[in-house]
Design an enzyme around this catalytic site. Structure first.
Site, PDB file in Angstrom:
ATOM      1  N   CYS A  18       0.804  -1.220   0.000  1.00 29.97           N
ATOM      2  CA  CYS A  18       0.000   0.000   0.000  1.00 29.97           C
ATOM      3  C   CYS A  18       0.839   1.274   0.000  1.00 29.97           C
ATOM      4  O   CYS A  18       0.307   2.366  -0.177  1.00 29.97           O
ATOM      5  CB  CYS A  18      -0.942  -0.008   1.200  1.00 29.97           C
ATOM      6  SG  CYS A  18      -2.258  -1.241   1.060  1.00 29.97           S
ATOM      7  N   ASP A  51     -14.426   6.729   1.795  1.00 33.53           N
ATOM      8  CA  ASP A  51     -14.615   5.491   2.558  1.00 33.53           C
ATOM      9  C   ASP A  51     -13.983   4.316   1.824  1.00 33.53           C
ATOM     10  O   ASP A  51     -13.571   4.417   0.668  1.00 33.53           O
ATOM     11  CB  ASP A  51     -16.111   5.242   2.781  1.00 33.53           C
ATOM     12  CG  ASP A  51     -16.671   6.085   3.915  1.00 33.53           C
ATOM     13  OD1 ASP A  51     -16.401   5.756   5.075  1.00 33.53           O
ATOM     14  OD2 ASP A  51     -17.373   7.075   3.627  1.00 33.53           O
ATOM     15  N   SER A 142      -6.493 -10.687 -16.118  1.00 32.15           N
ATOM     16  CA  SER A 142      -5.030 -10.589 -16.092  1.00 32.15           C
ATOM     17  C   SER A 142      -4.547  -9.844 -17.322  1.00 32.15           C
ATOM     18  O   SER A 142      -5.169  -9.886 -18.384  1.00 32.15           O
ATOM     19  CB  SER A 142      -4.401 -11.995 -16.048  1.00 32.15           C
ATOM     20  OG  SER A 142      -4.752 -12.732 -17.214  1.00 32.15           O
TER      21      SER A 142
END
Length: 331
Positions: A18, A51, A142
């Site tokens: 992240c 959110d 993919s």
């Protein structure tokens, strides 16, 4: 030694997990003015506050939760990376108080550079975590890409009256964190040195399912999960959405073993430093030193929930206060 032991996946990632997110300030500027497209279902949660997932109402008792999350390798082991990425994506549904039902793989793979054997291990890791969550993993998409990336698009359900959102905070509520911080600096150390941190991996692959169920049972309606923007970044978003001030008791914040040493030795990602820069204008740091500021801003991957209330297994790390001069106060 097999192929999966010889390849270091983190060598193929500019950022890790992240921490590779677009910085929060840049992201907000990019999407400013882009409202949701008009649909026929009632939108309960959209773009307003950032959110964790979108929610539309299906009927009076059911909301549909939809999210997608994928990122670059955060660890070298492909199976562990798949597990981490899947747990992280599922967390967005848990963070809304929901239950994931079905997910789709999102895989980017440099097929002429990395063997498909490794990609299979990544997918196997995602499959095992989805199975643990009781969530169908049925296909996906993919593409051949310059670097490996993996995650899930997840659909779940939630009772509208049990929704957990950023804007439902109330002054006087305690603020609880359900996982220790520090995976960001430990992953940065892993990327640079090859050292392995089993406790960090265990934290990242752990589902937030139990914490989410406990939060819903406790009547908690305000919260988020702690991922790429760090504790300070996500707390800032909560404070802004709820029009409150978040106070964090820095001595109460739990950390993984080795996290402080990793900061001391300079293993801090660019994403963490950008997080700290973003929150600084709205933060009263008090006497908090630089090391603690960096740890509190550390870009987490598959972190815990940050909720307005007390939950079993969580740690109370602060409280919500009436809006003051600052959005964040560290004490």
């Amino acid at each position: 030694m097999g192929m999966t032991d010889r390849v270091r996946l983190t060598d193929y990632a500019r950022g890790g997990g992240c921490a590779c997110k677009i910085p929060p300030g840049e992201l907000e500027a990019m999407v400013a003015g882009l409202g949701p497209a008009t649909g026929t279902a009632e939108l309960l949660v959209g773009l307003d506050h950032g959110d964790d997932a979108a929610v539309v109402r299906l009927d009076e008792r059911t909301g549909l939760v939809s999210t997608a999350d994928f990122f670059t390798p955060v660890v070298d082991d492909p199976y562990d990376w798949g597990r981490i990425a899947a747990a992280n994506a599922l967390s967005d549904v848990y963070a809304m108080g929901g239950t994931p039902l079905v997910a789709l793989n999102l895989l980017c793979w440099p097929r002429e550079v990395l063997p498909l054997e490794l990609a299979r291990e990544v997918l196997r890791g995602g499959q095992d975590v989805a199975r643990e969550a009781g969530c169908h993993l049925a296909g996906g998409h993919s593409v051949d890409d310059d670097g490996p990336k993996y995650g899930l698009a997840v659909t779940g359900v939630v009772r509208p009256e049990e929704l957990i959102t950023l804007d439902a905070g109330r002054a006087g509520l305690p603020l609880s964190l359900t996982k220790p911080l520090g995976v960001g600096v430990l992953n940065t150390r892993h990327k640079r040195t090859g050292e392995r941190f089993a406790e960090a991996v265990a934290s990242m692959v752990a589902l937030n399912r139990a914490a989410a169920r406990a939060a819903v049972a406790a009547g908690i309606r305000c919260g988020t999960d702690v991922t790429g923007f760090g504790l300070l970044g996500h707390a800032t978003k909560l404070a802004r959405a709820s029009r409150l001030t978040v106070a964090i008791d820095t001595a109460r914040v739990p950390y993984l073993p080795g996290a402080r040493e990793a900061v001391r030795d300079g293993y801090v990602s660019g994403g963490t430093r950008r997080n700290l820069d973003w929150v600084t204008p709205w933060t009263d740091f008090g006497s908090t030193d630089e090391a603690d500021r960096l740890l509190l801003a550390d870009a987490q991957t598959s972190g815990g929930l940050l909720v307005a209330g007390e939950v079993p297994g969580g740690t109370v790390v602060g409280e919500l206060l009436p809006a003051g001069e600052h959005r964040l106060v560290l004490r």
